[in-house]
Design a protein around this motif. Sequence first.
Motif, short mmCIF file in Angstrom:
data_model
loop_
_atom_site.label_atom_id
_atom_site.label_comp_id
_atom_site.label_asym_id
_atom_site.label_seq_id
_atom_site.Cartn_x
_atom_site.Cartn_y
_atom_site.Cartn_z
N ALA A 1 99.85 -60.20 -32.40
CA ALA A 1 99.82 -60.96 -31.02
C ALA A 1 100.98 -60.52 -30.07
O ALA A 1 102.10 -59.98 -30.70
N GLU A 2 100.80 -60.67 -28.91
CA GLU A 2 101.87 -60.40 -28.17
C GLU A 2 103.11 -61.46 -28.08
O GLU A 2 102.70 -62.42 -28.15
N ILE A 3 104.35 -61.04 -28.02
CA ILE A 3 105.43 -61.82 -27.91
C ILE A 3 106.17 -61.41 -26.55
O ILE A 3 106.24 -60.30 -26.30
N TYR A 4 106.81 -62.36 -25.92
CA TYR A 4 107.50 -62.30 -24.60
C TYR A 4 108.78 -62.80 -24.72
O TYR A 4 109.23 -63.81 -25.02
N PRO A 5 109.64 -62.10 -24.07
CA PRO A 5 111.21 -62.50 -24.03
C PRO A 5 111.50 -63.59 -23.27
O PRO A 5 111.05 -63.48 -22.01
N LYS A 6 112.10 -64.55 -23.96
CA LYS A 6 112.71 -65.53 -22.91
C LYS A 6 114.33 -65.24 -22.85
O LYS A 6 114.75 -65.68 -21.63
N SER A 7 114.89 -64.39 -23.70
CA SER A 7 116.17 -64.07 -23.44
C SER A 7 116.39 -62.80 -24.17
O SER A 7 115.26 -62.18 -24.70
N GLN A 8 117.43 -62.04 -24.29
CA GLN A 8 117.66 -61.04 -24.96
C GLN A 8 117.39 -61.24 -26.60
O GLN A 8 116.89 -60.25 -27.24
N THR A 9 117.32 -62.31 -27.06
CA THR A 9 116.97 -62.60 -28.79
C THR A 9 115.84 -63.33 -28.66
O THR A 9 115.30 -63.51 -30.08
N GLU A 10 115.51 -64.24 -27.71
CA GLU A 10 114.31 -65.11 -28.11
C GLU A 10 112.99 -64.68 -27.48
O GLU A 10 112.91 -64.28 -26.20
N PHE A 11 111.96 -64.74 -28.32
CA PHE A 11 110.45 -64.17 -27.90
C PHE A 11 109.70 -65.32 -28.13
O PHE A 11 109.87 -66.22 -29.25
N VAL B 1 99.83 -67.57 -27.10
CA VAL B 1 98.38 -67.94 -27.58
C VAL B 1 98.84 -68.95 -28.60
O VAL B 1 97.79 -69.72 -29.06
N ILE B 2 99.94 -69.18 -29.18
CA ILE B 2 100.19 -70.32 -30.20
C ILE B 2 101.67 -70.94 -30.01
O ILE B 2 102.34 -70.11 -29.24
N ASP B 3 101.93 -72.15 -30.58
CA ASP B 3 103.33 -72.64 -30.12
C ASP B 3 104.17 -72.03 -31.31
O ASP B 3 104.35 -72.84 -32.15
N ALA B 4 104.40 -71.05 -30.98
CA ALA B 4 105.43 -70.40 -32.11
C ALA B 4 106.76 -69.53 -31.28
O ALA B 4 106.39 -69.00 -30.09
N LYS B 5 107.71 -69.26 -32.03
CA LYS B 5 108.65 -68.39 -31.38
C LYS B 5 109.24 -67.50 -32.46
O LYS B 5 109.36 -67.83 -33.46
N ILE B 6 110.04 -66.64 -31.90
CA ILE B 6 110.60 -65.59 -32.76
C ILE B 6 112.00 -65.19 -32.15
O ILE B 6 112.29 -64.94 -31.12
N THR B 7 112.92 -65.41 -32.98
CA THR B 7 114.42 -65.40 -32.61
C THR B 7 115.10 -64.09 -33.39
O THR B 7 114.92 -64.12 -34.70
N GLU C 1 109.22 -69.20 -36.07
CA GLU C 1 109.26 -70.59 -36.21
C GLU C 1 107.87 -71.11 -35.43
O GLU C 1 107.63 -70.65 -34.61
N GLN C 2 107.12 -72.05 -36.18
CA GLN C 2 106.09 -72.52 -35.71
C GLN C 2 105.94 -73.95 -36.57
O GLN C 2 105.68 -73.99 -37.49
N GLY C 3 106.05 -74.91 -35.69
CA GLY C 3 106.06 -76.45 -36.19
C GLY C 3 107.12 -76.52 -37.21
O GLY C 3 108.29 -76.32 -36.63
N ASN C 4 106.83 -76.97 -38.36
CA ASN C 4 107.75 -77.24 -39.29
C ASN C 4 108.09 -75.93 -40.31
O ASN C 4 108.84 -76.17 -41.32
N THR C 5 107.23 -75.01 -39.90
CA THR C 5 107.33 -73.65 -40.81
C THR C 5 108.40 -72.88 -40.07
O THR C 5 108.46 -72.37 -38.87
N ILE C 6 109.51 -72.37 -40.87
CA ILE C 6 110.47 -71.42 -40.63
C ILE C 6 110.60 -70.35 -41.60
O ILE C 6 110.72 -70.49 -42.82
N LEU C 7 110.52 -69.01 -41.15
CA LEU C 7 110.46 -67.85 -41.90
C LEU C 7 111.69 -67.00 -41.50
O LEU C 7 111.42 -66.71 -40.40
N GLU C 8 112.62 -66.94 -42.39
CA GLU C 8 114.06 -66.10 -42.07
C GLU C 8 114.00 -64.88 -42.61
O GLU C 8 113.51 -64.77 -44.02
N THR C 9 113.84 -63.84 -42.17
CA THR C 9 113.60 -62.41 -42.52
C THR C 9 114.77 -61.61 -42.42
O THR C 9 115.63 -61.89 -41.51
N THR C 10 114.70 -60.43 -42.93
CA THR C 10 115.72 -59.34 -42.96
C THR C 10 115.00 -58.00 -42.56
O THR C 10 113.99 -57.55 -43.13
N ARG C 11 115.57 -57.28 -41.66
CA ARG C 11 114.98 -55.92 -41.46
C ARG C 11 115.17 -54.94 -42.25
O ARG C 11 116.45 -54.77 -42.83
#
Length: 681
Positions: free
Chosen positions: A539-549, A553-559, A574-584
């Motif tokens: 799914a497409e994600i869109y930049p809100k800042s240099q680090t926040e996208f 289509v859904i109420d979710a974000k990626i930092t 992050e989506q609702g109360n679901t938070i997934l912290e990942t490592t590249r």
Amino acid sequence: MFKKATCILLTIILITSFVTFQATAQEQNIVVKIDGEVVEFPDAKPFIDEQSRTLCPIRFIAENLGAEVLWNNEDKTVSIKKDDTDILLKIGDNTAVVNGVEKTFDTYPQIFEDRTYVPLRFISETLEMDVDWNGETKTVIITTPEKLAELSTEEHFDRYLTAMEKNKGFRGAVLVAKEGEILFNKGYGYANYEEKIKNTPDTLFAIGSITKQFTAMAIMQLYEKGLLDLEDAVSKYLPDVIEGDNITIRHLLTHTSGLVNYTDFLLEMVEAPEDTSIDFVLGLFKDEPLIFEPGTQWQYSNSGYVLLGYIVEKVSGVSYDEYLKENIFKPLEMNNTGTYYDKMEEDYAIGYMGITELTPVHEDEIVLKIAYGAGNILSTVNDLYKWDRALQTEKLVKKETLDMIFDIQEKMPESDMYTFDGYGFGWFIENNPELGKIVSHGGNTLSYSAQLSKYVDKDITIIITTNAGSYVLGPVEETLVDILMGNSYELPESLVEIELDAEVLKEYTGIYEYTKGFNIVITESEGQLYAQLPGQVKAEIYPKSQTEFFYKVIDAKITFNTDDNGKITGLVFEQGNTILETTRVGDAPQREIADIDKEIYEKYVGEYEIENIGIITVSVEDEKLYARLTGQVKLEILPMSETEFFYKDIQAEIDFVVANDGTVKGLVLKQEGLMFMAKKI
């Protein structure tokens, strides 16, 4: 037909690089209001820059808020003093010192025509003001804490939900009541965006699994009349259901039957079923092996409640629809409530998917037709409140029976996904240390979401109906409760896309590991960034800042997380109360589409069996090759060579095994570092 609605949201935007700039700010007639009063700007005017950021001269804003502003030309700092608050900001720094405490921003104060400009977020976070932006009227709305304190509870509800509508795509109706008094009752968004028909408290919505409350009530009415017993075996009513002698009505009510969930099988259907009869739905699961011995585990099952609706018909001698109408809806004067079959000719809200970009969904018609006692009721918040009030009385069943419905009949296993303690008959039950006993149930279909919660000890009721698919309503309900209890709350952030160069976007691409085998893959194509979670389409994600996208289509974000050198090290989903912290952990796979003869596709058509997993069906349509694994939808696969293909929308590959004589023997499915061999059958 309405295709898409895009909400243009303009508000707080973060920047990361400019210290000073020389740009041409066009006259845009932006109005700034503080507590409803228009602020006059003698020279420097607010404006919107090229990245859709609203910038305001801090001096005039601060002075109109009663603050003292001093400029130090030597060290290029601005000091602001208001009451007990001292703020120091320096041009070139992305920090501000507030009463000795340093606050970091993703933006810098900027100099334009000898005036210091700051984004709206600076005003809200340093001066502790409520700041909003109305894109239609180009108005910055600043509300002081003193003014907010004057708002009534009803005004706070509306303030929050209006912001949710604007910034998070909320659409639907909300009713809040306490001690038998309706405190708030209002609609938001549109029931039909094409015709601009607004949602109201009388708008008809599909309520999904809230239907289970009514199915359980019907069963308990028949139980109270002695027409059935909760310990009756299911085989008494449906003789050919698998292990029907060992499954009881109680098991069905409490999701402990072990029956497979029939809705899982719907994914296997390439086309919508023409037969939507109850016999067809029962046939989807009644012969399937149980997933556990009845009464030994808890697992949510729509199949159990479809079967309960069938039992209502068998025992009462009338259809499920007719039984509910005569024994629940009519006695409670729920005149706008009925099953899909009863209400299908009436005007009800069109369902939509999306947050800031909306797409109408018409497939819910099939879902509602085959949901039966598990989820086929349509209702309004006004009617659902009549239902709620009736549950405080003995209009439908005696108090002893109500106690059974609202008592924990089955404890639920611990999970990070919910806070419920157990399940009653058609209701989830939670014993909250602060709010007391809460009985509730949500409902979701493809394009509708709903929630009905009763805070028993405080006699609070919250009812939310929406024409928004997969909308996470938990945080909305929690905020409404906070407002009702006089607690502080936060307004949702605006989602405003900024422009980032395609070369910059490529720096975010990669594989991000949550746990072994669970990766989020970020890819870039033609200047657009995509995120893909395991088992889902990208799914497409869109930049809100240099680090926040953010997603549209859904109420979710990626930092994205970075180290001290600016290198991306991971991301947080992050989506609702679901938070997934990942490592590249690596680079995203790079795939190029090979130019091959499409006639080759025909020899790959057929079924390929993966032992103990399922069958991959390969087909050709309109010169495109598709693969579908049992229980999933078909997806297009694209060639990297004559035998190597990759999925267009998920991170997986298929390599066909071809013998020397050209015969296709099988295939290898590669996904998440795993390989599955499949023999052609």
